[in-house]
Scaffold this motif. Sequence first.
Motif, PDB file in Angstrom:
ATOM      1  N   ARG A   1     -34.538  60.871 -62.132  1.00  0.00           N
ATOM      2  CA  ARG A   1     -35.504  61.651 -61.349  1.00  0.00           C
ATOM      3  C   ARG A   1     -35.022  62.032 -59.949  1.00  0.00           C
ATOM      4  N   ASN A   2     -34.846  61.073 -59.086  1.00  0.00           N
ATOM      5  CA  ASN A   2     -34.542  61.372 -57.687  1.00  0.00           C
ATOM      6  C   ASN A   2     -33.205  60.799 -57.248  1.00  0.00           C
TER       7      ASN A   2
ATOM      8  N   ALA B   1     -46.442  52.819 -62.710  1.00  0.00           N
ATOM      9  CA  ALA B   1     -45.521  52.805 -61.571  1.00  0.00           C
ATOM     10  C   ALA B   1     -44.124  52.403 -62.030  1.00  0.00           C
ATOM     11  N   PRO B   2     -43.113  53.239 -61.805  1.00  0.00           N
ATOM     12  CA  PRO B   2     -41.745  52.874 -62.186  1.00  0.00           C
ATOM     13  C   PRO B   2     -41.151  51.861 -61.212  1.00  0.00           C
TER      14      PRO B   2
ATOM     15  N   LEU C   1     -42.183  63.039 -52.171  1.00  0.00           N
ATOM     16  CA  LEU C   1     -40.783  62.664 -51.967  1.00  0.00           C
ATOM     17  C   LEU C   1     -40.644  61.837 -50.695  1.00  0.00           C
ATOM     18  N   ASP C   2     -39.643  60.961 -50.680  1.00  0.00           N
ATOM     19  CA  ASP C   2     -39.439  60.094 -49.515  1.00  0.00           C
ATOM     20  C   ASP C   2     -38.883  60.862 -48.322  1.00  0.00           C
ATOM     21  N   ARG C   3     -38.207  61.974 -48.589  1.00  0.00           N
ATOM     22  CA  ARG C   3     -37.610  62.778 -47.520  1.00  0.00           C
ATOM     23  C   ARG C   3     -38.085  64.227 -47.613  1.00  0.00           C
ATOM     24  N   SER C   4     -38.226  64.847 -46.462  1.00  0.00           N
ATOM     25  CA  SER C   4     -38.572  66.265 -46.419  1.00  0.00           C
ATOM     26  C   SER C   4     -37.322  67.092 -46.721  1.00  0.00           C
ATOM     27  N   ARG C   5     -37.483  68.391 -46.863  1.00  0.00           N
ATOM     28  CA  ARG C   5     -36.346  69.267 -47.122  1.00  0.00           C
ATOM     29  C   ARG C   5     -35.338  69.218 -45.971  1.00  0.00           C
ATOM     30  N   GLU C   6     -35.846  68.936 -44.771  1.00  0.00           N
ATOM     31  CA  GLU C   6     -34.967  68.868 -43.608  1.00  0.00           C
ATOM     32  C   GLU C   6     -34.268  67.526 -43.491  1.00  0.00           C
TER      33      GLU C   6
ATOM     34  N   LEU D   1     -47.324  57.208 -60.657  1.00  0.00           N
ATOM     35  CA  LEU D   1     -46.454  57.330 -59.501  1.00  0.00           C
ATOM     36  C   LEU D   1     -45.062  57.791 -59.922  1.00  0.00           C
ATOM     37  N   ALA D   2     -44.523  58.775 -59.209  1.00  0.00           N
ATOM     38  CA  ALA D   2     -43.110  59.117 -59.333  1.00  0.00           C
ATOM     39  C   ALA D   2     -42.322  58.101 -58.511  1.00  0.00           C
TER      40      ALA D   2
END
Length: 708
Positions: free
Chosen positions: A491-492, A260-261, A195-200, A228-229
Motif C-alpha cells: 500500500r504505502n 486495522a492492519p 496519509l502520514d505525509r502531505s504531498r509537500e 483503517l489504511a
Amino acid sequence: CPQEIVSGESEEESNGVNLMEFSDEILLHILSYVPCTDLVLNVRRTCRKLATLCLDKSLTHTVLLQQDYKVNKDKVKQLMRDIGKEIYQLNMAGCYWLPSSTIDHVTRCKNLVKLNLSGCHVTSLRLSKMLSTLQHLRSLAIDVNPGFDASQLSSECKATLSRVSELKQTLYTPSYGVVPCCTSLEKLLLYFEILDRSREGFMLSGQLMVGESNVPHYQNLRVFYARLAPGYVNQEVVRLYLAVLSDRTPENLHAFLISAPGSFAETGATKNLLDSMARNVRLDALQLPKAWINGSGLLQHLKFNNPFYFSFSRCTLSGGHLIQRVINGGKDLKSLTSLNLSGCVHCLAPESLFRKAEDDIDSSILESLVVSCCNLRHLNLSAAHHHSSESIGNHLCQLLSRLKHLLSLALPVCSITDVAANVEKPPTASNLVPQTFGRKVRIGIQTYPRNLADQANQKIESSVFWALMGSLRFLETLEIIGSSFSSAMPRNEPAIRNSLPPCVRAQSVGDSEVAAISQLTYLQSLTLAQLPNILTGSGLINVGLQCQHLRTLSLANLGMMGKVVYMSALMDMLKHCKCLRDLRLEQPYFCAGAQFFQALSHCSSLQRLCIVSRSGTLQSDAVMSFMANCLEVIMCHMFMGESLTVCKNLQQSIVRSFQADRPALNVVIFPLLHEDLTEVIRDVPMRHLDEITLFKSRVAEEPPNLWW
C-alpha cells in the motif's frame, strides 16, 4: 398457422417473437438490466409503450450510476431533469470522473432517502447547498477531503443531517466530518484513508478540534464500523472517535467492527469501551484489531445474540479458544453466515503455546466449526498453514465439503494438497525443472490437455480438492493463495523486490488443481496466487471453457518465477472469457506483447486491466491497438520494468487518444521499482485501488450487505 401463409419468409415472420407482445411484468424485468441512463435517455424514445414502461416506479425508484462508466455531466443533468422527483435512492459511488458541479443537479431529487457520493468531488459549500433541499434524506455516504470546513454548513443542511440515521464517511484528512451534525445515527461506517505525509512531505497530525463531537449523538447507534489504511495518523484519528464511544456505550449496539492492519495497540479508553460492551450489549457482528484480542479474556466475557459475522483476522486465537469462547459448543452459531479467519495461524489447533505454524491441524476443531456453523456462506482461511494429517476422511477439503451453502471461499495453497501424494513423492526443485547434462530437454511451452476428458486420464478426480469443488456447485468466489505470498506492490511502501518461497506442502499444487476449479459453473471471481507446480497452465483453459460467468480473474506468481510458463494456456483461456470485466496479472518477467493483447481483445466485456511485473516488458503499439479494439476498457494500470520515459509516453498516448470518448478512463503506466511509485499510487481513484490494483483477500473482508 393461417392458411394464407404460403411463403417461407412470411411464415417465419408470423412465427417470430415480437418483444412488444410480452406482458408488462416481463418487459419490466428485462428493462431492469438496462442502465437507467439508457432507459431514460434512449430506450424511452423508441415507442409509446416503452416510453411508459421506462418511467415505471420500479425502474426509477433506485438509480445506480456507480458502474456506469459512460455517464457524463450532461447525461446526469438530463436524467435528473427528467426523473429527479421519482428517485428515492441514488448511488453515484466512485464516479470520480464527474466534475464537482454535477452534484448541483442532485438538488432536483427532492424525495431522496438514500444517497451515496463516495468517491465524488464534493466541497463543503456544495454539500451544504445540496443537503439543504433533501429533507427526506436518511442515508448518506460522502468523502471528507482536505479543505473540508463544517462551519460552512448551513442551518438547513444541519437540520437534514440531524435526521440522517446511516452515515458512511471516507476520511482523507483528520476530521470529524459531518458526524457532529448527525444526532440520530444508527449506523456509522468510517473509512480512514489519511496519509502520514502531505504531498509537500510534511508530517500530518491526527489531532482534531476538542469539543467537535459529544456523547449523546451516539445513543441510538446500532452499527459501528471502522476500516483503517496503513499509517499512524489513521490510528490517532480513530482513537478520537472511539473515545467518544468509551464514555457511554450505546445500549442498542449490535455490531462493532474495527479493521486495522499491522499493530494497533489497546489503550485505557478502548479497554473501558470493551469492558462496557461486555457488560451492557449483545453483539451480532464483531471484528477487533489483533492486539485487542491476543492474550486477553475479552471473548470470554462478550455476549452474542444471533451473530452473523465474525472476523478474527491475523489474531493468535487458538482453535480451543475459538470453540470454547465463540462457537459455544454450537448452540448459538446457526445464524453465522460470514467468518474471516485469515492469518489466524492457530485457529484450527487446540492450543498455540508450543505449536509451530506448519504443524498439522486438529481436524476435530474444524469438524466442530463446520457442524456448528452449517449455514456459512463466506469463509476465509487464507494466509496460514492449514496442513491436514494422514487420517482418512479428516482432510480439510473433505470437512469443508459439508458446507453446502458456501458462496465464497478463501484457502491457502498448502491446505488443498493430498497428503498421500506428498508422502509418496516429496516435491523438489528437480521435479519442476528437468536437470540433465545429456540430451537437452525442452522446458518452454509444453503440450497440454485441452479438455476435461484429458484431465480425467491423469486421475485427478480422486483428489480431495476435486471432490470439494464438485460439492460446492454454487460457489461464486474462490481464492487459492499461497500462505507466504506477498504482493510486489504493497500500500504505502516501495515495491517488494524479493518474495518468500512457497510452503513445502504446496509444491505439488498446480495444473490439475486448477482444472478441478472448472467444475464451478457459477464462478464469478477467481484468485490464484503462488501455485508453484503450474507447468503449462492447462487447467486455465478448462476454467475459461466451463466457468462462463467469470467476471473477475486475478493470477499471481504461478509456476517458475523466471519464466511465464502458462502464457500460451492463458491466451487460450482468454478467448473464452466473454463476461470477464476485471483482469489482474502479477508475474515477474511478464511480456505484454502483441499476441497477449490480441487474445485479450476477445474479452469483449473487459473494463479494467492491471499488470504488475518485476522486469516485465510491454509493446506500446500492442497496447494502443488493444485499447482501440476494446471499447469498454476504462482502467489500464501497468507497473512493469520499462523505463520511465517509455511508460510516460504510452500513458500520454492512451489518454490523448481515448479520454474524450471514455470519460471515466484512468491510466497509470509506471516502473514498478521506481522510488516515486507511492506518490503515483495515491492519485489512483479509491474504487480501482481497493477493488483491483492492490492485491488482497476479499472473502469475508466485511459483513455482507454492510452498505448498499
